[in-house]
Design a protein around this motif. Structure first.
Motif, mmCIF file in Angstrom:
data_model
loop_
_atom_site.group_PDB
_atom_site.id
_atom_site.type_symbol
_atom_site.label_atom_id
_atom_site.label_comp_id
_atom_site.label_asym_id
_atom_site.label_seq_id
_atom_site.Cartn_x
_atom_site.Cartn_y
_atom_site.Cartn_z
ATOM 1 N N ALA A 58 0.837 -1.199 0.000
ATOM 2 C CA ALA A 58 0.000 0.000 0.000
ATOM 3 C C ALA A 58 0.874 1.251 0.000
ATOM 4 C CB ALA A 58 -0.910 0.001 1.224
ATOM 5 N N ASP A 59 0.479 2.228 -0.805
ATOM 6 C CA ASP A 59 1.225 3.488 -0.860
ATOM 7 C C ASP A 59 0.941 4.358 0.355
ATOM 8 O OD1 ASP A 59 2.486 3.480 -3.673
ATOM 9 O OD2 ASP A 59 0.398 2.932 -4.068
ATOM 10 N N GLU A 60 -0.270 4.236 0.891
ATOM 11 C CA GLU A 60 -0.643 5.006 2.082
ATOM 12 C C GLU A 60 -1.478 4.123 2.999
ATOM 13 O OE1 GLU A 60 -2.849 8.347 0.699
ATOM 14 O OE2 GLU A 60 -1.225 9.123 -0.561
ATOM 15 N N ILE A 61 -1.213 4.184 4.304
ATOM 16 C CA ILE A 61 -2.034 3.502 5.305
ATOM 17 C C ILE A 61 -2.335 4.494 6.414
ATOM 18 C CG2 ILE A 61 -2.153 1.652 7.022
ATOM 19 C CD1 ILE A 61 -0.357 -0.021 5.256
ATOM 20 N N GLU A 62 -3.600 4.602 6.771
ATOM 21 C CA GLU A 62 -4.023 5.560 7.792
ATOM 22 C C GLU A 62 -4.871 4.864 8.847
ATOM 23 O OE1 GLU A 62 -6.868 9.548 8.229
ATOM 24 O OE2 GLU A 62 -6.336 8.791 6.243
ATOM 25 N N ARG A 63 -4.627 5.207 10.101
ATOM 26 C CA ARG A 63 -5.470 4.766 11.217
ATOM 27 C C ARG A 63 -6.292 5.957 11.674
ATOM 28 N NH1 ARG A 63 -0.755 2.132 11.200
ATOM 29 N NH2 ARG A 63 -0.626 -0.073 11.812
ATOM 30 N N ASP A 64 -7.595 5.783 11.697
ATOM 31 C CA ASP A 64 -8.508 6.885 11.998
ATOM 32 C C ASP A 64 -9.334 6.543 13.236
ATOM 33 O OD1 ASP A 64 -10.142 9.123 11.851
ATOM 34 O OD2 ASP A 64 -11.421 8.300 10.255
ATOM 35 N N PRO A 65 -9.010 7.131 14.392
ATOM 36 C CA PRO A 65 -9.727 6.821 15.636
ATOM 37 C C PRO A 65 -11.207 7.201 15.546
ATOM 38 C CG PRO A 65 -7.662 7.956 16.109
ATOM 39 C CD PRO A 65 -7.891 8.067 14.629
ATOM 40 N N MET A 66 -12.071 6.345 16.051
ATOM 41 C CA MET A 66 -13.497 6.635 16.125
ATOM 42 C C MET A 66 -13.731 7.769 17.124
ATOM 43 S SD MET A 66 -15.133 4.449 14.122
ATOM 44 C CE MET A 66 -16.791 4.578 14.779
ATOM 45 N N ASN A 92 -10.549 2.963 12.527
ATOM 46 C CA ASN A 92 -10.609 2.441 11.168
ATOM 47 C C ASN A 92 -9.211 2.378 10.569
ATOM 48 O OD1 ASN A 92 -13.419 2.451 11.349
ATOM 49 N ND2 ASN A 92 -13.646 4.405 10.273
ATOM 50 N N VAL A 93 -9.060 1.557 9.546
ATOM 51 C CA VAL A 93 -7.805 1.479 8.788
ATOM 52 C C VAL A 93 -8.124 1.699 7.311
ATOM 53 C CG1 VAL A 93 -5.925 -0.034 8.020
ATOM 54 C CG2 VAL A 93 -6.634 -0.048 10.421
ATOM 55 N N TYR A 94 -7.414 2.647 6.694
ATOM 56 C CA TYR A 94 -7.589 2.942 5.276
ATOM 57 C C TYR A 94 -6.260 2.737 4.557
ATOM 58 C CZ TYR A 94 -11.062 5.855 7.743
ATOM 59 O OH TYR A 94 -12.037 6.310 8.592
ATOM 60 N N ALA A 95 -6.328 2.130 3.383
ATOM 61 C CA ALA A 95 -5.127 1.947 2.569
ATOM 62 C C ALA A 95 -5.412 2.397 1.147
ATOM 63 C CB ALA A 95 -4.691 0.485 2.571
ATOM 64 N N THR A 96 -4.419 3.016 0.533
ATOM 65 C CA THR A 96 -4.537 3.448 -0.857
ATOM 66 C C THR A 96 -3.421 2.821 -1.682
ATOM 67 O OG1 THR A 96 -5.504 5.571 -0.209
ATOM 68 C CG2 THR A 96 -4.583 5.418 -2.429
ATOM 69 N N PHE A 97 -3.813 2.195 -2.786
ATOM 70 C CA PHE A 97 -2.870 1.661 -3.776
ATOM 71 C C PHE A 97 -3.019 2.528 -5.027
ATOM 72 C CE2 PHE A 97 -4.048 -1.769 -0.974
ATOM 73 C CZ PHE A 97 -2.868 -2.457 -0.741
ATOM 74 N N LYS A 98 -1.966 3.244 -5.391
ATOM 75 C CA LYS A 98 -2.055 4.189 -6.500
ATOM 76 C C LYS A 98 -1.980 3.472 -7.848
ATOM 77 C CE LYS A 98 -0.217 8.059 -3.835
ATOM 78 N NZ LYS A 98 0.867 9.064 -3.684
ATOM 79 N N GLY A 99 -2.834 3.932 -8.780
ATOM 80 C CA GLY A 99 -2.876 3.345 -10.110
ATOM 81 C C GLY A 99 -2.473 4.331 -11.180
ATOM 82 N N ALA A 100 -2.564 3.885 -12.424
ATOM 83 C CA ALA A 100 -2.144 4.723 -13.552
ATOM 84 C C ALA A 100 -2.986 5.986 -13.648
ATOM 85 C CB ALA A 100 -2.233 3.917 -14.841
ATOM 86 N N ASP A 101 -4.310 5.852 -13.457
ATOM 87 C CA ASP A 101 -5.199 7.005 -13.476
ATOM 88 C C ASP A 101 -5.454 7.440 -12.042
ATOM 89 O OD1 ASP A 101 -7.145 8.923 -13.744
ATOM 90 O OD2 ASP A 101 -8.535 7.685 -14.897
ATOM 91 N N THR A 102 -4.718 8.442 -11.599
ATOM 92 C CA THR A 102 -4.819 8.866 -10.193
ATOM 93 C C THR A 102 -6.068 9.703 -9.924
ATOM 94 O OG1 THR A 102 -3.436 10.800 -10.663
ATOM 95 C CG2 THR A 102 -2.320 8.813 -9.867
ATOM 96 N N GLU A 103 -6.830 10.015 -10.973
ATOM 97 C CA GLU A 103 -8.053 10.796 -10.803
ATOM 98 C C GLU A 103 -9.273 9.901 -10.564
ATOM 99 O OE1 GLU A 103 -7.999 14.196 -10.681
ATOM 100 O OE2 GLU A 103 -5.820 13.828 -10.722
#
Length: 427
Positions: A58-66, A92-103
């Motif tokens: 994952a390019d980004e991982i975020e932990r977001d407290p409730m 919560n846990v969020y992950a982003t995997f970046k692709g060719a079309d970042t939009e």
């Protein structure tokens, strides 16, 4: 070799590698406590999942407290929210995997929490001891919904292992407190998580769910006058007064059954789930209350319409009764969730059908679900295009000896992986 067949062959070769994380996640106790009001045990599962997402790349991982603030804001702005829950060590846990079309972003959403196991003596195997028997993986959360939650992450892993570039961004959101009414996805949305399209990975019996019913819970309390039943005429039975209200609500339900129809969903209904009153057979009941859940249809019905019809019906009965007119029933709405419907003509649905066909050889059956889930939140509040699809059947949710067919899990991974490719290239 066609890409879909390449993915199928690779997954078959690495079955144990892809099954192991599901076994390990099911072994972790992540249950909601008291529907989230008393807290939840998601932390260990969220940490496991975050490590897994990091290993996948994952390019980004975020932990977001409730937070209570986010839920209160969601309730105020969107009439969605279940306040007063315990959020200690819940995030919560969020992950982003970046692709060719970042939009362009495709999200796979799932919840880490499970319902409690209930009576342990009724389980053939301990609920957190994952066991495979006759092709079925038994364990608490296997269907609801750790197999679906993992499926999205494993689809990204499969594409990466196959050397296939992601055509668009892929986001994975693992949320808490879904079993408490959906607070985890509300937290995610209030924190700014969004996507062009969202797959809510709840079980769907290999069908594509494009609509679900909304729900509203009410409690109605009635005061009576208690005394010895030998002189019943000198008292007022709260139970009998409650029955008058229930009969009127049954007429309201009948009216809805005649008036409202939906091509994918059953008719709206009003279920009296509990009734409590009185202290003894020889005593006129001095108090009584009942709890009900109303399931309603998207678009043609709404929370406000349900709330108004319910309260007006109860109050009309009370005003026609001399005792109740002076002792008005107390009505409490204590949990609600909106209805959901995705237009089936949307290109996202077409992209999903193409992905499904590559795996199954035919298009998926499009259906509705009587049970609500987080689909409503990502559609109605976040404004995304939303479909529900995941391994397992609804009958296994909240069930003793819960299981998911192992092949359903692998099939979902393949469908998700193909969806990333088909949707990512959709104009």
């Amino acid at each position: 070799m066609e890409i879909s067949e390449k993915l199928r062959k690779l997954l078959e070769e690495k079955r144990e590698e892809y099954l192991k994380p599901l076994m390990e996640l099911v072994a972790i106790d992540t249950q909601d406590l008291g529907h989230g009001i008393a807290g939840g045990r998601e932390k260990e599962g969220q940490e496991y999942f975050a490590r897994l997402l990091q290993e996948i790349g994952a390019d980004e991982i975020e932990r977001d407290p409730m937070t209570e603030e986010a839920i209160q804001r969601c309730l105020k702005e969107y009439e969605e929210g279940n306040p007063g829950h315990n959020y200690e060590d819940r995030y919560n846990v969020y992950a982003t995997f970046k692709g060719a079309d970042t939009e362009k972003t495709l999200m796979f959403n799932g919840h880490m929490d499970t319902m409690p196991p209930g009576d342990l003596s009724k389980w053939d195997n301990p609920p957190h001891k994952p066991t495979i028997i006759d092709g079925k993986l038994y364990g608490l959360g296997s269907t609801d919904m750790k197999s679906g939650l993992l499926g999205g992450a494993m689809a990204v892993k499969l594409l990466k292992q196959a050397g296939i570039e992601l055509p668009c961004n892929v986001k994975i959101t693992s949320v808490c407190d879904e079993e408490g009414g959906g607070n985890g996805s509300m937290q995610a949305i209030m924190s700014g998580q969004k996507a062009d399209a969202v797959v809510v990975c709840e079980c769907s019996n290999r069908e594509l769910i494009a609509a679900h019913m909304g729900f509203v819970f009410f409690k109605v309390e009635v005061e009576g006058k208690s005394n010895h039943s030998g002189e019943k005429w000198a008292g007022v039975s709260a139970i009998e007064k409650i029955l008058k209200i229930i009969r009127a609500l049954e007429e309201l339900e009948h009216e809805w059954l005649l008036r409202y129809k939906h091509p994918l969903l059953p008719a709206p209904n009003l279920n009296i789930g509990t009734i409590h009153g009185g202290t003894a057979g020889s005593t006129v009941a001095g108090e009584c209350y009942f709890e009900t859940c109303i399931h309603y249809l998207p678009v043609i019905m709404s929370y406000q319409k349900i709330y108004d019809a319910f309260t007006e019906t109860v109050e009309a009965v009370a005003k026609s009764d001399p005792w109740l007119r002076e002792h008005m029933p107390k009505i409490t709405m204590y949990q609600c969730g909106g209805a959901f419907e995705q237009e089936t003509t949307d290109p996202f649905v077409s992209a999903f059908q193409k992905a499904y066909s590559r795996v199954e050889g035919h298009e998926a059956k499009i259906v509705g679900s009587p049970g609500g889930c987080d689909s409503r939140l990502w559609k109605n509040i976040a404004g995304a295009k939303v479909l529900q699809y995941g391994p397992g059947k609804l009958a296994q949710c909240h069930a003793v000896n819960e299981y998911v067919p192992v092949e359903d899990y692998f099939q979902a991974i393949l469908v998700y992986a193909n969806l990333i490719l088909t949707y990512g290239k959709t104009q």
